[in-house]
Design a protein around this motif. Structure first.
Motif, mmCIF file in Angstrom:
data_model
loop_
_atom_site.group_PDB
_atom_site.id
_atom_site.type_symbol
_atom_site.label_atom_id
_atom_site.label_comp_id
_atom_site.label_asym_id
_atom_site.label_seq_id
_atom_site.Cartn_x
_atom_site.Cartn_y
_atom_site.Cartn_z
ATOM 1 N N ASP A 97 0.862 -1.136 -0.113
ATOM 2 C CA ASP A 97 -0.005 -0.039 -0.103
ATOM 3 C C ASP A 97 0.946 1.302 -0.141
ATOM 4 O O ASP A 97 1.577 1.479 0.928
ATOM 5 C CB ASP A 97 -0.934 -0.027 1.203
ATOM 6 C CG ASP A 97 -1.736 -0.897 1.374
ATOM 7 O OD1 ASP A 97 -2.165 -1.818 0.257
ATOM 8 O OD2 ASP A 97 -2.707 -1.397 2.307
ATOM 9 N N THR A 148 1.484 5.753 -0.781
ATOM 10 C CA THR A 148 0.566 6.921 -0.948
ATOM 11 C C THR A 148 1.533 7.685 -1.792
ATOM 12 O O THR A 148 2.439 7.805 -1.488
ATOM 13 C CB THR A 148 0.178 7.616 0.343
ATOM 14 O OG1 THR A 148 -0.577 6.639 1.145
ATOM 15 C CG2 THR A 148 -0.600 8.884 0.135
ATOM 16 N N ASP A 174 -3.966 6.892 -2.174
ATOM 17 C CA ASP A 174 -3.627 5.725 -1.846
ATOM 18 C C ASP A 174 -3.541 4.728 -2.974
ATOM 19 O O ASP A 174 -4.748 4.730 -3.549
ATOM 20 C CB ASP A 174 -4.309 5.209 -0.771
ATOM 21 C CG ASP A 174 -4.287 6.119 0.649
ATOM 22 O OD1 ASP A 174 -3.222 6.764 0.627
ATOM 23 O OD2 ASP A 174 -5.083 6.038 1.543
ATOM 24 N N THR A 199 2.016 3.809 3.167
ATOM 25 C CA THR A 199 0.616 4.056 3.562
ATOM 26 C C THR A 199 0.459 3.765 5.163
ATOM 27 O O THR A 199 -0.024 4.503 5.934
ATOM 28 C CB THR A 199 -0.813 3.577 2.853
ATOM 29 O OG1 THR A 199 -0.285 3.712 1.255
ATOM 30 C CG2 THR A 199 -2.034 4.124 3.219
#
Length: 205
Positions: free
Chosen positions: A122, A124, A153, A188
């Motif tokens: 994950d 961002t 994200d 993230t």
């Protein structure tokens, strides 16, 4: 405050556009939608690059960046900047008071952005919040509500894309070169930066 109001107006326009496509709208609304779509198509086909941005204004391209897309590796993100345009905008009445201190015309920069997460992690990443520095001495941020969908994200291997707008304070000077400053992506979950920011220069013709 201007950016928040601008976001509200753009969001409101999108909501109204969505409602006009609902199967339950009246015959009159359907007719209006059909006419609007026809006008949009014709304007999109103009050879000089002019087009109408719904709920915003009439846009005319006055200068362009490189013809080929710029590909940037910001591991684990792959970034592509394409179709860079400097535009003049004749604002719709409801937008005049929120942009450039009430002037009826505005000048901006539009960039098409594609961001791809190459991992299952994950990440961002916000290239649509890049800062632009111009050779005319301006440092500008993208406008809330006109950032497009390329940022945010990326939850695994996903690709995001969209057009982002930046508005210039000085509409009388011709921009010949821009530097796009993009912050590094970050994890993230932990908030830790991955890699370094990038500064990419473009010539405008």
């Amino acid at each position: 405050m201007k950016k928040l109001l601008l976001f509200s107006l753009i969001a409101g326009s999108l909501t109204l556009a969505a409602c006009s496509n609902d199967d339950t709208v009246s015959a009159d609304k359907e007719k209006e939608t059909s006419q609007s779509e026809s006008t949009q198509t014709n304007q999109d086909e103009k050879e000089d690059g002019s087009f109408y941005e719904e709920g915003f204004g009439q846009v005319k391209v006055i200068a362009n960046g490189p013809k080929e897309a710029k590909k940037i590796d910001m591991d684990p993100m792959k970034l592509e900047l394409n179709n860079i345009r400097v535009v003049d905008v004749e604002l719709d009445k409801e937008m005049v008071e929120y942009i450039n201190d009430g002037r009826e015309t505005s000048r901006g920069i539009i960039i098409d952005i594609t961001a791809e997460n190459t991992t299952e992690d994950d990440i961002t990443f916000d290239p649509n919040q890049a800062i632009i520095v111009t050779d005319t001495g301006e440092q500008i941020e993208s406008d809330l509500g006109l950032m497009g969908e390329a940022g945010g994200d990326s939850l695994g291997k996903v690709t995001k894309e969209g057009s982002t707008w930046w508005f210039l304070d000085n509409i009388d000077k011709d921009v010949k070169r821009i530097t796009v400053i993009i912050s590094a992506p970050y994890d993230t979950q932990t908030g830790e930066s991955i890699g370094e920011e990038k500064r990419i220069e473009f010539e405008i013709e």
